[in-house]
Design a protein around this motif. Sequence first.
Motif, PDB file in Angstrom:
ATOM      1  N   VAL A   1       0.959  -1.217  -0.103  1.00  0.00           N
ATOM      2  CA  VAL A   1       0.011  -0.076  -0.060  1.00  0.00           C
ATOM      3  C   VAL A   1       0.851   1.243   0.020  1.00  0.00           C
ATOM      4  CG1 VAL A   1      -1.781   1.336   1.163  1.00  0.00           C
ATOM      5  CG2 VAL A   1      -1.893  -1.235   1.237  1.00  0.00           C
ATOM      6  N   GLY A   2       0.618   2.228  -1.030  1.00  0.00           N
ATOM      7  CA  GLY A   2       1.731   3.229  -1.171  1.00  0.00           C
ATOM      8  C   GLY A   2       0.832   4.460  -0.629  1.00  0.00           C
ATOM      9  N   ALA A   3       1.024   5.665  -0.930  1.00  0.00           N
ATOM     10  CA  ALA A   3       0.518   6.762  -0.537  1.00  0.00           C
ATOM     11  C   ALA A   3      -0.785   7.010  -1.569  1.00  0.00           C
ATOM     12  CB  ALA A   3       1.547   8.091  -0.702  1.00  0.00           C
ATOM     13  N   ARG A   4      -0.722   6.578  -2.628  1.00  0.00           N
ATOM     14  CA  ARG A   4      -1.771   6.889  -3.783  1.00  0.00           C
ATOM     15  C   ARG A   4      -2.978   5.831  -3.290  1.00  0.00           C
ATOM     16  NH1 ARG A   4      -1.591   7.058  -9.682  1.00  0.00           N
ATOM     17  NH2 ARG A   4       0.629   7.064  -9.269  1.00  0.00           N
ATOM     18  N   GLU A   5      -2.787   4.706  -2.686  1.00  0.00           N
ATOM     19  CA  GLU A   5      -3.869   3.871  -2.112  1.00  0.00           C
ATOM     20  C   GLU A   5      -4.446   4.416  -0.719  1.00  0.00           C
ATOM     21  OE1 GLU A   5      -1.630   1.818  -5.040  1.00  0.00           O
ATOM     22  OE2 GLU A   5      -0.830   2.925  -3.162  1.00  0.00           O
ATOM     23  N   LEU A   6      -3.340   5.056   0.070  1.00  0.00           N
ATOM     24  CA  LEU A   6      -3.908   5.512   1.440  1.00  0.00           C
ATOM     25  C   LEU A   6      -4.678   6.835   1.161  1.00  0.00           C
ATOM     26  CD1 LEU A   6      -0.671   5.007   3.639  1.00  0.00           C
ATOM     27  CD2 LEU A   6      -2.828   3.870   3.799  1.00  0.00           C
ATOM     28  N   ALA A   7      -4.299   7.645   0.175  1.00  0.00           N
ATOM     29  CA  ALA A   7      -5.180   8.973  -0.284  1.00  0.00           C
ATOM     30  C   ALA A   7      -6.188   8.304  -0.708  1.00  0.00           C
ATOM     31  CB  ALA A   7      -4.224   9.476  -1.275  1.00  0.00           C
ATOM     32  N   ALA A   8      -6.480   7.340  -1.449  1.00  0.00           N
ATOM     33  CA  ALA A   8      -7.897   6.849  -1.812  1.00  0.00           C
ATOM     34  C   ALA A   8      -8.688   6.433  -0.872  1.00  0.00           C
ATOM     35  CB  ALA A   8      -7.616   5.921  -3.157  1.00  0.00           C
ATOM     36  N   ILE A   9      -8.108   5.755   0.249  1.00  0.00           N
ATOM     37  CA  ILE A   9      -9.095   5.264   1.283  1.00  0.00           C
ATOM     38  C   ILE A   9      -9.341   6.461   1.940  1.00  0.00           C
ATOM     39  CG2 ILE A   9      -8.713   4.337   3.721  1.00  0.00           C
ATOM     40  CD1 ILE A   9      -6.784   2.115   2.287  1.00  0.00           C
ATOM     41  N   VAL A  10      -8.609   7.657   2.137  1.00  0.00           N
ATOM     42  CA  VAL A  10      -9.024   8.840   2.839  1.00  0.00           C
ATOM     43  C   VAL A  10      -9.984   9.480   2.197  1.00  0.00           C
ATOM     44  CG1 VAL A  10      -8.252  11.124   3.604  1.00  0.00           C
ATOM     45  CG2 VAL A  10      -6.788   8.980   4.337  1.00  0.00           C
ATOM     46  N   GLN A  11     -10.148   9.861   0.656  1.00  0.00           N
ATOM     47  CA  GLN A  11     -11.004  10.244   0.109  1.00  0.00           C
ATOM     48  C   GLN A  11     -12.741   9.485   0.251  1.00  0.00           C
ATOM     49  OE1 GLN A  11     -11.192  12.951  -1.311  1.00  0.00           O
ATOM     50  NE2 GLN A  11      -9.072  13.725  -1.418  1.00  0.00           N
ATOM     51  N   ALA A  12     -12.310   8.104   0.228  1.00  0.00           N
ATOM     52  CA  ALA A  12     -13.568   7.390   0.298  1.00  0.00           C
ATOM     53  C   ALA A  12     -14.098   7.321   1.599  1.00  0.00           C
ATOM     54  CB  ALA A  12     -13.256   6.081  -0.291  1.00  0.00           C
ATOM     55  N   LYS A  13     -13.306   7.277   2.642  1.00  0.00           N
ATOM     56  CA  LYS A  13     -13.908   7.147   4.035  1.00  0.00           C
ATOM     57  C   LYS A  13     -14.016   8.086   4.884  1.00  0.00           C
ATOM     58  CE  LYS A  13     -13.643   2.210   3.765  1.00  0.00           C
ATOM     59  NZ  LYS A  13     -14.351   1.123   4.238  1.00  0.00           N
ATOM     60  N   MET A  14     -12.919   9.081   4.654  1.00  0.00           N
ATOM     61  CA  MET A  14     -12.856  10.358   5.590  1.00  0.00           C
ATOM     62  C   MET A  14     -12.364  11.691   4.896  1.00  0.00           C
ATOM     63  SD  MET A  14      -9.867   8.787   7.687  1.00  0.00           S
ATOM     64  CE  MET A  14      -9.578   7.012   7.121  1.00  0.00           C
ATOM     65  N   PRO A  15     -13.102  12.076   3.802  1.00  0.00           N
ATOM     66  CA  PRO A  15     -12.658  13.171   2.910  1.00  0.00           C
ATOM     67  C   PRO A  15     -12.424  14.430   3.621  1.00  0.00           C
ATOM     68  CG  PRO A  15     -15.046  12.737   2.585  1.00  0.00           C
ATOM     69  CD  PRO A  15     -14.531  11.482   3.535  1.00  0.00           C
ATOM     70  N   GLN A  16     -13.064  14.695   4.822  1.00  0.00           N
ATOM     71  CA  GLN A  16     -12.851  15.959   5.513  1.00  0.00           C
ATOM     72  C   GLN A  16     -11.156  16.031   5.702  1.00  0.00           C
ATOM     73  OE1 GLN A  16     -14.624  13.342   6.205  1.00  0.00           O
ATOM     74  NE2 GLN A  16     -14.089  12.906   8.544  1.00  0.00           N
ATOM     75  N   GLN A  17     -10.488  14.870   6.060  1.00  0.00           N
ATOM     76  CA  GLN A  17      -9.295  14.782   6.546  1.00  0.00           C
ATOM     77  C   GLN A  17      -8.451  14.706   5.433  1.00  0.00           C
ATOM     78  OE1 GLN A  17      -8.950  11.422   9.450  1.00  0.00           O
ATOM     79  NE2 GLN A  17     -10.706  12.238  10.408  1.00  0.00           N
ATOM     80  N   ALA A  18      -8.673  14.703   4.131  1.00  0.00           N
ATOM     81  CA  ALA A  18      -7.701  14.698   3.015  1.00  0.00           C
ATOM     82  C   ALA A  18      -6.999  15.919   3.026  1.00  0.00           C
ATOM     83  CB  ALA A  18      -8.516  14.432   1.847  1.00  0.00           C
ATOM     84  N   PRO A  19      -5.686  15.867   2.533  1.00  0.00           N
ATOM     85  CA  PRO A  19      -4.717  17.063   2.355  1.00  0.00           C
ATOM     86  C   PRO A  19      -5.337  17.886   1.210  1.00  0.00           C
ATOM     87  CG  PRO A  19      -3.506  15.040   2.094  1.00  0.00           C
ATOM     88  CD  PRO A  19      -4.856  14.650   2.402  1.00  0.00           C
ATOM     89  N   ARG A  20      -5.313  19.149   1.588  1.00  0.00           N
ATOM     90  CA  ARG A  20      -5.987  19.897   0.393  1.00  0.00           C
ATOM     91  C   ARG A  20      -4.722  20.476  -0.487  1.00  0.00           C
ATOM     92  NH1 ARG A  20      -8.687  19.889   4.525  1.00  0.00           N
ATOM     93  NH2 ARG A  20     -10.620  20.812   5.264  1.00  0.00           N
ATOM     94  N   GLN A  21      -5.203  20.577  -1.678  1.00  0.00           N
ATOM     95  CA  GLN A  21      -3.992  20.948  -2.912  1.00  0.00           C
ATOM     96  C   GLN A  21      -4.157  22.568  -2.837  1.00  0.00           C
ATOM     97  OE1 GLN A  21      -2.693  19.233  -4.320  1.00  0.00           O
ATOM     98  NE2 GLN A  21      -1.933  19.737  -6.225  1.00  0.00           N
ATOM     99  N   PRO A  22      -3.013  22.845  -2.862  1.00  0.00           N
ATOM    100  CA  PRO A  22      -2.878  24.455  -2.835  1.00  0.00           C
ATOM    101  C   PRO A  22      -3.436  25.199  -4.101  1.00  0.00           C
ATOM    102  CG  PRO A  22      -0.748  23.672  -3.490  1.00  0.00           C
ATOM    103  CD  PRO A  22      -1.634  22.457  -2.964  1.00  0.00           C
ATOM    104  N   LYS A  23      -4.004  26.272  -4.076  1.00  0.00           N
ATOM    105  CA  LYS A  23      -4.811  27.111  -4.966  1.00  0.00           C
ATOM    106  C   LYS A  23      -3.810  28.027  -5.551  1.00  0.00           C
ATOM    107  CE  LYS A  23      -9.335  26.363  -3.207  1.00  0.00           C
ATOM    108  NZ  LYS A  23     -10.121  26.627  -2.518  1.00  0.00           N
ATOM    109  N   LEU A  24      -3.558  27.966  -6.895  1.00  0.00           N
ATOM    110  CA  LEU A  24      -2.806  28.911  -7.707  1.00  0.00           C
ATOM    111  C   LEU A  24      -3.627  30.096  -8.326  1.00  0.00           C
ATOM    112  CD1 LEU A  24      -0.648  26.394  -9.529  1.00  0.00           C
ATOM    113  CD2 LEU A  24      -0.110  27.437  -7.261  1.00  0.00           C
ATOM    114  N   ARG A  25      -2.937  31.235  -8.119  1.00  0.00           N
ATOM    115  CA  ARG A  25      -3.870  32.243  -8.776  1.00  0.00           C
ATOM    116  C   ARG A  25      -3.245  32.922  -9.708  1.00  0.00           C
ATOM    117  NH1 ARG A  25      -5.466  35.390  -3.110  1.00  0.00           N
ATOM    118  NH2 ARG A  25      -6.226  33.314  -2.196  1.00  0.00           N
TER     119      ARG A  25
END
Length: 193
Positions: free
Chosen positions: A169-193
Motif C-alpha cells: 500500500v503506497g501513498a496513492r492507495e492511502l489517499a484513496a482510502i482517505v477520500q472514500a472514508k474520511m474526505p474531510q481529513q484529506a490534504p488540501r491542494q494549494p490554489k494557484l492564482r
Amino acid sequence: MHVGVTQALTSAAPKFRPWLVGQGVVLADDAFVGVTGDETLVPSASPIRRYGEGDVLEAARLARETGASTLVVVAPLPALLQMGEATRTLASVDEVALVAMGFTRLVLVRPTAADDTRRLPLPLALVRTVGRTLADIMLPAYTKALSARTAAAAIVEAVRAAQPGVTVVGARELAAIVQAKMPQQAPRQPKLR
C-alpha cells in the motif's frame, strides 16, 4: 493491544498493555512495526525502542514467536519516491525475507514521510521552504504527507481490506482510502492564482 518495550512501565491508556520483550508469552493475531529514521529521537532511558530499516526482520521474528498471522510494516517514503511503481512492489531483500517467513497476510505500507521540522540555519531553511513550495505545486496531491492520526486510520482500513498474501500500500492507495472514508481529513491542494 500489547506494546513491546525494553523495560517495565505502566500505561495510562487502558487499551495499551506493555509487554517486556523476551519475558512471558504474548499471543497475537496481528503485529504492526513502524519503521523510523534517525530523525526520530528516542531517549536512551525510554522503554520504547526505535525500529530502523535494519531492525524489521528482528521485529518480524518476534511477531512470528507471538503467533501473529498478519504482519504490517509501515515504512514511510519521501514524497518524490511515491510517484514510481516501486511503491507497489517488494523493494528490498529484507521484504522478500518477510514473505518467506510465511505470514498469512503481509501488508507493507509506504505512507509519505512527514516533513523534517528540525531547525536549520537560515540559508538552509530558506532552501527547504522553497523546495517544499515547489513540491506542493508540482507533485500530485496523493504524495502529500497525511497527519499521523489520518494516516493511522487509513492504514487500519487498508489492513482490514487486505486479502491473504502480500499487499503493498503506497501513498496513492492511502489517499484513496482517505477520500472514500474520511474526505474531510484529506490534504488540501494549494490554489494557484
